[in-house]
Design a protein around this motif. Structure first.
Motif, mmCIF file in Angstrom:
data_model
loop_
_atom_site.group_PDB
_atom_site.id
_atom_site.type_symbol
_atom_site.label_atom_id
_atom_site.label_comp_id
_atom_site.label_asym_id
_atom_site.label_seq_id
_atom_site.Cartn_x
_atom_site.Cartn_y
_atom_site.Cartn_z
ATOM 1 N N LEU A 63 4.121 49.834 -5.583
ATOM 2 C CA LEU A 63 4.301 48.422 -5.230
ATOM 3 C C LEU A 63 4.767 47.619 -6.448
ATOM 4 C CD1 LEU A 63 4.019 46.503 -2.845
ATOM 5 C CD2 LEU A 63 1.653 46.103 -3.523
ATOM 6 N N ARG A 64 4.253 47.955 -7.637
ATOM 7 C CA ARG A 64 4.710 47.291 -8.870
ATOM 8 C C ARG A 64 6.191 47.552 -9.103
ATOM 9 N NH1 ARG A 64 -0.443 49.159 -11.601
ATOM 10 N NH2 ARG A 64 -1.732 47.296 -11.619
ATOM 11 N N GLU A 65 6.610 48.804 -8.918
ATOM 12 C CA GLU A 65 8.017 49.151 -9.102
ATOM 13 C C GLU A 65 8.909 48.390 -8.122
ATOM 14 O OE1 GLU A 65 9.537 50.992 -11.458
ATOM 15 O OE2 GLU A 65 7.569 51.074 -12.410
ATOM 16 N N GLU A 66 8.463 48.259 -6.884
ATOM 17 C CA GLU A 66 9.230 47.496 -5.889
ATOM 18 C C GLU A 66 9.349 46.032 -6.315
ATOM 19 O OE1 GLU A 66 7.516 47.949 -2.010
ATOM 20 O OE2 GLU A 66 7.641 50.137 -2.097
ATOM 21 N N LEU A 67 8.242 45.475 -6.822
ATOM 22 C CA LEU A 67 8.255 44.080 -7.265
ATOM 23 C C LEU A 67 9.212 43.895 -8.441
ATOM 24 C CD1 LEU A 67 7.152 41.175 -7.244
ATOM 25 C CD2 LEU A 67 5.321 41.969 -8.750
ATOM 26 N N ILE A 68 9.143 44.777 -9.414
ATOM 27 C CA ILE A 68 10.026 44.684 -10.575
ATOM 28 C C ILE A 68 11.479 44.826 -10.144
ATOM 29 C CG2 ILE A 68 10.718 45.851 -12.709
ATOM 30 C CD1 ILE A 68 7.705 46.503 -13.095
ATOM 31 N N GLY A 69 11.739 45.779 -9.259
ATOM 32 C CA GLY A 69 13.105 45.985 -8.773
ATOM 33 C C GLY A 69 13.639 44.774 -8.031
ATOM 34 N N SER A 70 12.773 44.084 -7.294
ATOM 35 C CA SER A 70 13.240 42.909 -6.547
ATOM 36 C C SER A 70 13.518 41.723 -7.467
ATOM 37 C CB SER A 70 12.204 42.510 -5.493
ATOM 38 O OG SER A 70 11.049 41.953 -6.110
ATOM 39 N N LEU A 71 12.885 41.703 -8.631
ATOM 40 C CA LEU A 71 13.076 40.589 -9.564
ATOM 41 C C LEU A 71 14.232 40.809 -10.526
ATOM 42 C CD1 LEU A 71 9.342 39.824 -10.433
ATOM 43 C CD2 LEU A 71 10.835 38.568 -8.883
ATOM 44 N N GLN A 72 14.659 42.047 -10.689
ATOM 45 C CA GLN A 72 15.758 42.334 -11.602
ATOM 46 C C GLN A 72 17.079 41.941 -10.968
ATOM 47 O OE1 GLN A 72 15.260 46.498 -12.349
ATOM 48 N NE2 GLN A 72 14.113 46.133 -14.228
ATOM 49 N N THR A 73 17.958 41.367 -11.789
ATOM 50 C CA THR A 73 19.279 41.019 -11.277
ATOM 51 C C THR A 73 20.263 42.158 -11.493
ATOM 52 O OG1 THR A 73 19.833 39.968 -13.378
ATOM 53 C CG2 THR A 73 18.944 38.562 -11.638
ATOM 54 N N ARG A 74 20.009 42.994 -12.487
ATOM 55 C CA ARG A 74 20.861 44.151 -12.745
ATOM 56 C C ARG A 74 19.973 45.355 -12.969
ATOM 57 N NH1 ARG A 74 26.018 42.887 -16.302
ATOM 58 N NH2 ARG A 74 26.146 45.100 -15.982
ATOM 59 N N ASN A 75 20.317 46.457 -12.375
ATOM 60 C CA ASN A 75 19.566 47.680 -12.543
ATOM 61 C C ASN A 75 20.171 48.523 -13.643
ATOM 62 O OD1 ASN A 75 17.834 47.050 -10.440
ATOM 63 N ND2 ASN A 75 19.190 47.936 -8.917
ATOM 64 N N LYS A 76 19.446 49.546 -14.064
ATOM 65 C CA LYS A 76 19.949 50.454 -15.089
ATOM 66 C C LYS A 76 21.226 51.131 -14.613
ATOM 67 C CE LYS A 76 15.471 51.454 -17.092
ATOM 68 N NZ LYS A 76 14.449 52.465 -17.324
ATOM 69 N N ILE A 77 21.309 51.407 -13.343
ATOM 70 C CA ILE A 77 22.489 52.061 -12.784
ATOM 71 C C ILE A 77 23.710 51.168 -12.975
ATOM 72 C CG2 ILE A 77 23.546 52.873 -10.650
ATOM 73 C CD1 ILE A 77 20.689 53.638 -9.740
ATOM 74 N N ASP A 78 23.543 49.853 -12.818
ATOM 75 C CA ASP A 78 24.647 48.924 -13.014
ATOM 76 C C ASP A 78 25.161 48.985 -14.450
ATOM 77 O OD1 ASP A 78 24.451 48.090 -10.413
ATOM 78 O OD2 ASP A 78 23.235 46.323 -10.889
ATOM 79 N N PHE A 79 24.244 49.069 -15.441
ATOM 80 C CA PHE A 79 24.654 49.134 -16.828
ATOM 81 C C PHE A 79 25.459 50.395 -17.099
ATOM 82 C CE2 PHE A 79 20.780 46.429 -17.564
ATOM 83 C CZ PHE A 79 21.492 45.306 -17.924
#
Length: 132
Positions: A63-79
C-alpha cells in the motif's frame, strides 16, 4: 456495526499522518474497483479502508508503494526512457552527418579556384606602403 477509530489502526501504522494517507490511498483504490477484504456494512470507502487496516487484512508495504507511485510525477522507467531517447537521438545525428562527405564538399572544388596572378605577391615596395 462497530465504529472504527484511528486508535484501532494506530497499532498497525503508528504515524497518524501515514495512516490517514494510506487509508486515503486504499479508499481511492476501492473507488476504482479494487476488491474489499471485509463486509461493507453500508460503510463508505474511507471507513472500509480503516476497517481493513485495523483488521490487518492489507499488505501495508504494498500500500505504501502504491501511495508513493501515485504521488510521483515521473517514474524511474521514464528517466531511463528519456536517457535512451537522448542517446538514440545523438546516434541518429552522428549517423546523418558523415564528416568525410562534408570534407569532400568543402575541398572538392579546390583545383577549380581561379586566383589572380598578383593576388599573393610577397614583394611589397615602399610605394605600396605609402598607399596604405
Amino acid at each position: 456495526m462497530a465504529r472504527v477509530t484511528v486508535e484501532d489502526c494506530v497499532e498497525q501504522i503508528t504515524n497518524r499522518f501515514e495512516l490517514v494517507s494510506l487509508a486515503a490511498q486504499r479508499a481511492k483504490s476501492i473507488s476504482c474497483g479494487s476488491p474489499i477484504t471485509i463486509e461493507r456494512d453500508n460503510d463508505k470507502n474511507a471507513v472500509v479502508a480503516l476497517r481493513e487496516i485495523a483488521a490487518k487484512n492489507l499488505d501495508i508495504p504494498q500500500l505504501r508503494e502504491e501511495l508513493i507511485g501515485s504521488l510521483q510525477t515521473r517514474n524511474k522507467i521514464d528517466f531511463v526512457e528519456d536517457e535512451n531517447l537522448h542517446a538514440e537521438s545523438q546516434e541518429t545525428i552522428s549517423d546523418e552527418i558523415d564528416i568525410s562527405d562534408e570534407n569532400a564538399l568543402i575541398f572538392d572544388d579546390e583545383d577549380n579556384l581561379n586566383f589572380e596572378e598578383n593576388a599573393f605577391d610577397d614583394n611589397i615596395t615602399e610605394e605600396d606602403l605609402t598607399k596604405l
